[in-house]
Design a protein around this motif. Structure first.
Motif, short mmCIF file in Angstrom:
data_model
loop_
_atom_site.label_atom_id
_atom_site.label_comp_id
_atom_site.label_asym_id
_atom_site.label_seq_id
_atom_site.Cartn_x
_atom_site.Cartn_y
_atom_site.Cartn_z
N LEU A 1 -4.48 2.80 -3.75
CA LEU A 1 -3.08 2.37 -3.99
C LEU A 1 -2.74 1.11 -3.20
O LEU A 1 -1.99 0.26 -3.68
CB LEU A 1 -2.12 3.51 -3.66
N LEU A 2 -3.30 0.98 -2.01
CA LEU A 2 -3.09 -0.25 -1.22
C LEU A 2 -3.70 -1.45 -1.95
O LEU A 2 -3.09 -2.52 -2.00
CB LEU A 2 -3.70 -0.11 0.18
N ASP A 3 -4.88 -1.23 -2.55
CA ASP A 3 -5.52 -2.31 -3.32
C ASP A 3 -4.64 -2.76 -4.49
O ASP A 3 -4.64 -3.92 -4.86
CB ASP A 3 -6.88 -1.85 -3.88
N GLN A 4 -3.91 -1.80 -5.06
CA GLN A 4 -3.02 -2.13 -6.20
C GLN A 4 -1.67 -2.65 -5.72
O GLN A 4 -0.78 -2.87 -6.51
CB GLN A 4 -2.84 -0.89 -7.07
N LYS A 5 -1.54 -2.79 -4.41
CA LYS A 5 -0.32 -3.32 -3.78
C LYS A 5 0.95 -2.54 -4.18
O LYS A 5 2.00 -3.09 -4.50
CB LYS A 5 -0.15 -4.81 -4.10
N ILE A 6 0.80 -1.23 -4.16
CA ILE A 6 1.96 -0.37 -4.41
C ILE A 6 2.99 -0.63 -3.31
O ILE A 6 2.64 -0.96 -2.17
CB ILE A 6 1.52 1.11 -4.47
N ASP A 7 4.28 -0.53 -3.66
CA ASP A 7 5.33 -0.86 -2.67
C ASP A 7 5.43 0.18 -1.56
O ASP A 7 5.64 -0.16 -0.39
CB ASP A 7 6.68 -0.98 -3.36
N TYR A 8 5.35 1.48 -1.94
CA TYR A 8 5.54 2.56 -0.96
C TYR A 8 4.51 3.65 -1.19
O TYR A 8 4.09 3.89 -2.33
CB TYR A 8 6.93 3.22 -1.12
N ILE A 9 4.13 4.32 -0.12
CA ILE A 9 3.31 5.52 -0.23
C ILE A 9 4.02 6.63 0.54
O ILE A 9 4.41 6.45 1.70
CB ILE A 9 1.89 5.29 0.33
#
Ligand code: MG
Length: 254
Positions: A233-241
């Motif tokens: 998800l970090l690779d996909q540059k998601i805004d929040y986890i």
């Protein structure tokens, strides 16, 4: 002419920096409860999220039989059913750390003291039906306004009707839908501001994350506890986890 070019270059540099620093933000799921061994959704776990210097802390809100909004995940508080009990009934039990069930008012007041921490209010679906869910929605939005907590509050809900109601009551509020069954373009059309979906939804619909970003919706995934999922998800540059393991995610972001 030279000056103009310099100004443009400077502006590009600033934009580049802000792009680079737009890092994924961490939301503690039900407070920072797991590694701290604190009760989830307690005021202590909310404070622990601030101690970790996280961006936000998520919490769950229910309505009692006598119309008091309280903070708890399950439909029951240590065996006492919330929707069909009074607030007084719920005081028969306490969290293992001695805290009683927090009212929404107590919880937000505690959160407002934790300067800089966003309070992610999940409006729970009431088991007695949509009417009660929408009553809870109205009361929660009114209380957030009364406590002047609009700027630190963002809303999430599994009930699409509740999400739309929040938007109707406070058009400036940030509202994300949780249930994962509505595509980003419809979310945008209905005036919501983000999608907050189970991580499997982003695998099932691999285009949704980027589609949401293109529509300027915020993107959030729950509940992401495994390092491999966090990295993807970090690779996909998601805004929040949203995670039960904020300490792990913090180390990955360093
Ligand atoms: Mg929740």
């Amino acid at each position: 002419m030279k000056k103009k070019v310099l100004v443009i270059l400077a502006a590009m540099a600033v934009m580049g920096i802000s792009e680079l620093t737009a890092q994924t933000k961490i939301i503690a799921h039900r407070g920072a409860f797991k590694n701290t061994k604190l009760p989830e959704n307690s005021i202590a776990s909310l404070k622990a999220a601030k101690d970790l210097n996280l961006w936000g802390s998520e919490y769950d809100v229910h309505l009692t039989k006598d119309n008091v909004l309280v903070v708890n995940h399950d439909n029951d508080f240590y065996g006492i059913d919330i929707a069909t009990s009074t607030y007084q009934d719920l005081l028969a039990k306490t969290h293992p750390n001695g805290e009683k069930i927090p009212t929404l008012e107590e919880f937000i007041k505690a959160g407002l003291k934790l300067k800089g921490l966003k309070l992610i209010l999940e409006l729970k679906t009431n088991k007695l039906g949509l009417e009660r869910t929408l009553e809870a929605t109205e009361k929660a939005v009114a209380l957030v306004k009364e406590l002047k907590a609009e700027k630190v509050t963002e809303y999430i809900a599994f009930s699409y009707d509740a999400c739309k109601k929040i938007h109707e009551l406070d058009p400036k509020a940030k509202v994300s839908y949780l249930n994962g069954d509505i595509a980003p373009d419809q979310i945008k059309k209905d005036g919501l501001t983000g999608i907050d979906y189970h991580l499997s939804v982003f695998t099932k619909h691999p285009t949704w994350l980027q589609e949401a970003k293109a529509l300027k919706l915020t993107t959030n995934a729950w509940t992401v506890n495994a390092e491999s999922d966090m990295k993807s998800l970090l690779d996909q540059k998601i805004d929040y986890i949203t995670t039960n393991e904020p300490e792990l995610l913090k180390t990955l972001l360093k």
